[in-house]
Design a protein around this motif. Sequence first.
Motif, PDB file in Angstrom:
ATOM      1  N   LEU A  31      -6.197   2.109 -11.262  1.00  0.00           N
ATOM      2  CA  LEU A  31      -7.392   2.077 -10.411  1.00  0.00           C
ATOM      3  C   LEU A  31      -7.299   0.944  -9.394  1.00  0.00           C
ATOM      4  CD1 LEU A  31     -10.273   3.076  -9.711  1.00  0.00           C
ATOM      5  CD2 LEU A  31     -11.105   1.426 -11.404  1.00  0.00           C
ATOM      6  N   THR A  32      -6.871  -0.216  -9.839  1.00  0.00           N
ATOM      7  CA  THR A  32      -6.737  -1.366  -8.948  1.00  0.00           C
ATOM      8  C   THR A  32      -5.775  -1.059  -7.803  1.00  0.00           C
ATOM      9  OG1 THR A  32      -7.214  -2.868 -10.782  1.00  0.00           O
ATOM     10  CG2 THR A  32      -6.166  -3.829  -8.849  1.00  0.00           C
ATOM     11  N   VAL A  33      -4.651  -0.426  -8.109  1.00  0.00           N
ATOM     12  CA  VAL A  33      -3.670  -0.067  -7.074  1.00  0.00           C
ATOM     13  C   VAL A  33      -4.282   0.926  -6.084  1.00  0.00           C
ATOM     14  CG1 VAL A  33      -1.485   1.158  -6.675  1.00  0.00           C
ATOM     15  CG2 VAL A  33      -1.637  -0.576  -8.466  1.00  0.00           C
ATOM     16  N   ARG A  34      -4.960   1.945  -6.591  1.00  0.00           N
ATOM     17  CA  ARG A  34      -5.588   2.938  -5.709  1.00  0.00           C
ATOM     18  C   ARG A  34      -6.645   2.300  -4.814  1.00  0.00           C
ATOM     19  NH1 ARG A  34      -7.245   8.124  -9.162  1.00  0.00           N
ATOM     20  NH2 ARG A  34      -7.837   8.914  -7.104  1.00  0.00           N
ATOM     21  N   LEU A  35      -7.449   1.394  -5.381  1.00  0.00           N
ATOM     22  CA  LEU A  35      -8.492   0.731  -4.596  1.00  0.00           C
ATOM     23  C   LEU A  35      -7.894  -0.175  -3.527  1.00  0.00           C
ATOM     24  CD1 LEU A  35     -11.016  -0.105  -7.440  1.00  0.00           C
ATOM     25  CD2 LEU A  35     -11.324   1.570  -5.596  1.00  0.00           C
ATOM     26  N   LYS A  36      -6.836  -0.871  -3.876  1.00  0.00           N
ATOM     27  CA  LYS A  36      -6.192  -1.748  -2.893  1.00  0.00           C
ATOM     28  C   LYS A  36      -5.585  -0.937  -1.750  1.00  0.00           C
ATOM     29  CE  LYS A  36      -5.827  -5.658  -5.845  1.00  0.00           C
ATOM     30  NZ  LYS A  36      -6.297  -6.904  -5.430  1.00  0.00           N
ATOM     31  N   LYS A  37      -5.091   0.272  -2.054  1.00  0.00           N
ATOM     32  CA  LYS A  37      -4.576   1.154  -1.003  1.00  0.00           C
ATOM     33  C   LYS A  37      -5.700   1.562  -0.048  1.00  0.00           C
ATOM     34  CE  LYS A  37      -0.589   3.138  -3.310  1.00  0.00           C
ATOM     35  NZ  LYS A  37      -0.003   4.340  -3.934  1.00  0.00           N
ATOM     36  N   LEU A  38      -6.931   1.637  -0.568  1.00  0.00           N
ATOM     37  CA  LEU A  38      -8.091   1.952   0.265  1.00  0.00           C
ATOM     38  C   LEU A  38      -8.601   0.712   1.004  1.00  0.00           C
ATOM     39  CD1 LEU A  38     -10.119   4.250  -2.168  1.00  0.00           C
ATOM     40  CD2 LEU A  38      -8.801   4.956  -0.162  1.00  0.00           C
TER      41      LEU A  38
END
Length: 144
Positions: A87-94
């Motif tokens: 989730l952290t990786v996906r959010l940082k991509k956003l």
Amino acid sequence: MSGRRRRAFILDKDEFVRLSLNKILNKYGFQVEEIEDFSQLEKRKKDVKEGMILADMEIEALEKEIPFLKKWNDRIILMSPLISDELTVRLKKLGIQRIIKKPVDPRILRKHIREISFPDEVKVPSSGKKRDGSHVDQKGGEAV
């Protein structure tokens, strides 16, 4: 500080969470407003630019808001009861850099608010305690 208070927008389904955050943010000097979704902020650019957004949204809903997120990602603190590495990786991509675990610890929230650059530099009151060294953030135990 000027007589005008900065705005904090809360986006959360849980009424108890909204009430708790409202109380905390008022204590920190914010004028708090509850919103249902990001579309309510489209015509309020100045309020967003001078304020912050505290939101609990599913990643799928966030991914539909990419234009908004790209524009205001430095104003957003995302809350979630479950924070995984994925989730952290996906959010940082956003573009979302500030993520805190629910239930929200006011000290962690204060730390994240202090990282946001406000016009006229609104300062969040400190807890009055001086701390040395790192502490564990609620993001899975990493030292910050």
